[in-house]
Scaffold this motif. Structure first.
Motif, PDB file in Angstrom:
ATOM      1  N   UNK A 155       0.893  -1.336   0.177  1.00 32.31           N
ATOM      2  CA  UNK A 155       0.024  -0.073   0.184  1.00 32.31           C
ATOM      3  C   UNK A 155       0.768   1.441   0.179  1.00 32.31           C
ATOM      4  N   UNK A 213       7.124   1.702   9.806  1.00 33.92           N
ATOM      5  CA  UNK A 213       6.245   2.756   9.636  1.00 33.92           C
ATOM      6  C   UNK A 213       5.610   3.117  11.076  1.00 33.92           C
ATOM      7  N   UNK A 259       3.381  -5.917  15.096  1.00 33.73           N
ATOM      8  CA  UNK A 259       2.087  -5.435  14.949  1.00 33.73           C
ATOM      9  C   UNK A 259       0.957  -6.518  14.386  1.00 33.73           C
ATOM     10  N   UNK A 306      -3.311  -2.220   5.608  1.00 35.94           N
ATOM     11  CA  UNK A 306      -4.025  -1.225   6.460  1.00 35.94           C
ATOM     12  C   UNK A 306      -3.088   0.312   6.406  1.00 35.94           C
ATOM     13  N   UNK A 307      -3.800   1.238   6.261  1.00 34.72           N
ATOM     14  CA  UNK A 307      -3.005   2.502   6.671  1.00 34.72           C
ATOM     15  C   UNK A 307      -3.944   3.040   7.876  1.00 34.72           C
ATOM     16  N   UNK A 308      -3.345   3.475   8.685  1.00 35.24           N
ATOM     17  CA  UNK A 308      -3.865   3.828  10.018  1.00 35.24           C
ATOM     18  C   UNK A 308      -3.029   5.056  10.529  1.00 35.24           C
ATOM     19  N   UNK A 338      -2.506   5.716  13.529  1.00 34.20           N
ATOM     20  CA  UNK A 338      -1.736   5.411  14.742  1.00 34.20           C
ATOM     21  C   UNK A 338      -1.699   4.007  15.122  1.00 34.20           C
ATOM     22  N   UNK A 339      -1.009   3.357  15.855  1.00 32.44           N
ATOM     23  CA  UNK A 339      -1.030   2.071  16.285  1.00 32.44           C
ATOM     24  C   UNK A 339      -1.785   1.873  17.441  1.00 32.44           C
ATOM     25  N   UNK A 355       1.435  -2.581   6.616  1.00 35.58           N
ATOM     26  CA  UNK A 355       0.928  -1.604   7.234  1.00 35.58           C
ATOM     27  C   UNK A 355       1.750  -0.410   7.084  1.00 35.58           C
ATOM     28  N   UNK A 356       0.928   0.694   7.324  1.00 34.80           N
ATOM     29  CA  UNK A 356       1.659   1.970   6.858  1.00 34.80           C
ATOM     30  C   UNK A 356       0.870   2.998   7.770  1.00 34.80           C
ATOM     31  N   UNK A 357       1.553   4.191   8.077  1.00 35.94           N
ATOM     32  CA  UNK A 357       0.828   5.536   8.665  1.00 35.94           C
ATOM     33  C   UNK A 357       0.007   6.109   7.473  1.00 35.94           C
ATOM     34  N   UNK A 358      -1.152   6.562   7.906  1.00 32.62           N
ATOM     35  CA  UNK A 358      -1.874   7.402   6.675  1.00 32.62           C
ATOM     36  C   UNK A 358      -3.318   7.523   7.253  1.00 32.62           C
ATOM     37  N   UNK A 359      -3.989   8.021   6.495  1.00 36.63           N
ATOM     38  CA  UNK A 359      -5.531   8.323   6.751  1.00 36.63           C
ATOM     39  C   UNK A 359      -6.344   6.836   6.643  1.00 36.63           C
ATOM     40  N   UNK A 400      -7.362   3.443   6.115  1.00 40.55           N
ATOM     41  CA  UNK A 400      -7.775   3.030   4.818  1.00 40.55           C
ATOM     42  C   UNK A 400      -7.363   1.338   4.780  1.00 40.55           C
TER      43      UNK A 400
END
Lengths: 333, 333
Positions: free
Chosen positions: A56, A331, B16, B98-100, B102-103, B131-135, B137
């Motif tokens: 992603x 990340x 994670x 997953x873009x989140x 925060x964790x 997994x990545x940080x972002x809005x 999704x």
């Protein structure tokens, strides 16, 4: 949880794909049914296993909002094909899920062109997709095939194996550092380094050639130290690596030693293969490099873990230890 | 285009997943290699085809920011499994990107629980992820297997086929309308309708039972009118549908006629199967409904397109024509 307002045309998601991605959806030899049904149908080669990877890419995190959409289309698929290469798998197809702030043709057309050109080149058609409005987010899942016993897994390194790297490392990180103002580059040099960052080439042919030759492999996406660490951890091994043997471009070799080490050891975005092979395979590996016109460099050796269980021992050409305190990418840290 | 700052631990993406999704990653019978390598390896059943679908859910578009994360985890996988059901495919595994922002464990733990419970129930393990940080999704790609000739495609409807729908339609839309203030519901009724919206059940067992029985099928995700339209378009057929035959809950049946028609015809988020079958299959289909305890309702008939090429003809129980001007969902209109 909810959906949004029912709206006029039930066909425009298909239309969007028809309009921009038609070239990418040409059915490949393994595709029985492509875009337009509930599922795509693929027929994997008899007896082979299916290799699957997903990535992603998020705007502002993996790419700038003003990134060249053609390069972004290329890279979105390239980073996934690179995972197939690292497994020794042959591409069969991919799905693309897109969240976009709008359906602007000035962005979609070149994005689709960059993506489709690479899909064509590796006979890896777009077989399914999803489009939605939202902060820009590009998610590709890619499918390949590989005879199970020949898959290049991370857990297969053995003591005495040579450690190899394809191509050169660090140019993408060199470009990033210049763009971030960590160091400066002449504009011509920056353009050269950016090419490595924006147009990575997945090492599919090399992955296929290494079936039955290499034992363990992965692609260097987050920096050599961290990525090689994955092989060591999964194989329960340690490694000796000579940092002066790490292959680098003439451009990177002209930078300070600190920049060279940072970029080669912890660069990220290289998409070269790092693989482990029995030393008896050296002539075969040299021949593969010659056949494919790919530089293949031996950078170290696998060993049993030592008593202190330090996995990675770095040294320079004089034999002096080098601290492995370059960190690779994560990340959520 | 760029990556972000190299940062401390190369393992926390795996951590994670290990921490929150371990239950979902238990290896299924088709999984040779799960999370932790460049690719997952799956072994499809000999001679069967691979069915693939991908869906992307975006915060603010497909779900509210304060959506119950457990329900969201369930629904994220359920909507993908529903696509396998619509193809008559048996689940093999899925990937999750997953873009989140925060964790946060308070979100991740229940999200993973909702997702894992459904994955367990359908023997469909998590085989890969990103997994990545972002809005926020959520992108799932799901894999199933089906003997090629038995796949329930959209292009296979034939003149004279009965059109069937499983379960009831419209409760999810009834809840949505109440939440949006389009109409009001007693809190108990809203809770009932929300259950349909938040916890849809993929009709996997029905899809498997319909192999060799139904010809064409799809899942009703964007509203019956638009979705049945896909079958008609891909099959080049028309259809007669009696809107008074559309199956609905007692709750929906107690609403005004306008609400009933809107919700059943253009509701969306139903995840029931709509399928076409030869009328000779009626006894077999009745038996399948009895065996599975699923309501199966005959709602109309497939025909050759008429001279004016109107694909969908709606009528009520008196035979009077009903306008088909209910619109279903599209993200770019």
């Amino acid at each position: 949880m909810t959906t949004t307002i029912p709206s006029p045309s039930p066909l425009s998601e298909f239309s969007l794909i028809d309009r921009f991605f038609a070239r990418a959806t040409r059915q490949g030899e393994h595709v029985t049914l492509g875009i337009g049904d509930d599922c795509a149908l693929l027929r994997p080669p008899a007896g082979e296993q299916l290799a699957i990877s997903t990535d992603m890419l998020v705007e502002g995190r993996h790419f700038f909002a003003d990134a060249d959409p053609r390069a972004l289309g290329h890279k979105t698929l390239a980073v996934n094909l690179s995972d197939l290469a690292a497994m020794g798998a042959r591409p069969m197809g991919f799905t693309l899920a897109l969240a976009l702030p709008d359906s602007d043709p000035a962005w979609l057309a070149p994005f689709a062109q960059g993506l489709s050109a690479l899909a064509d080149r590796y006979a890896c058609p777009l077989v399914g997709g999803d489009t939605t409005r939202g902060p820009r987010n590009l998610c590709v899942t890619v499918f390949g095939s590989v005879p199970g016993p020949q898959a290049l897994r991370r857990d297969a390194a053995r003591p005495g194996d040579d450690i190899w790297v394809s191509g050169t490392l660090g140019d993408a990180r060199l470009a990033l550092g210049a763009l971030r103002g960590e160091w400066s580059l002449h504009p011509d040099d920056l353009a050269l380094a950016r090419r490595a960052m924006d147009w990575p080439e997945p090492q599919i042919a090399l992955g296929l050639a290494l079936r039955g030759v290499a034992r363990a492999a992965l692609d260097v996406s987050d920096g050599l130290l961290g990525d090689l660490g994955h092989i060591l951890e999964r194989s329960n091994m340690s490694a000796q690596v000579n940092v002066d043997d790490l292959p680098r471009s003439a451009l990177l070799a002209s930078q300070t030693r600190e920049i060279q080490r940072l970029c080669t050891l912890a660069g990220g975005d290289d998409y070269q293969l790092c693989f482990c092979a029995d030393s008896a395979q050296r002539p075969r590996i040299a021949a593969i490099g010659d056949e494919l016109g790919i530089r293949l460099t031996r950078i170290g050796t696998i060993a049993f873990p030592d008593a202190r269980r330090t996995m990675l021992h770095l040294h320079d050409k004089t034999g002096a230890a080098v601290a492995a305190d370059y960190k690779s990418f994560d990340h959520f840290q």
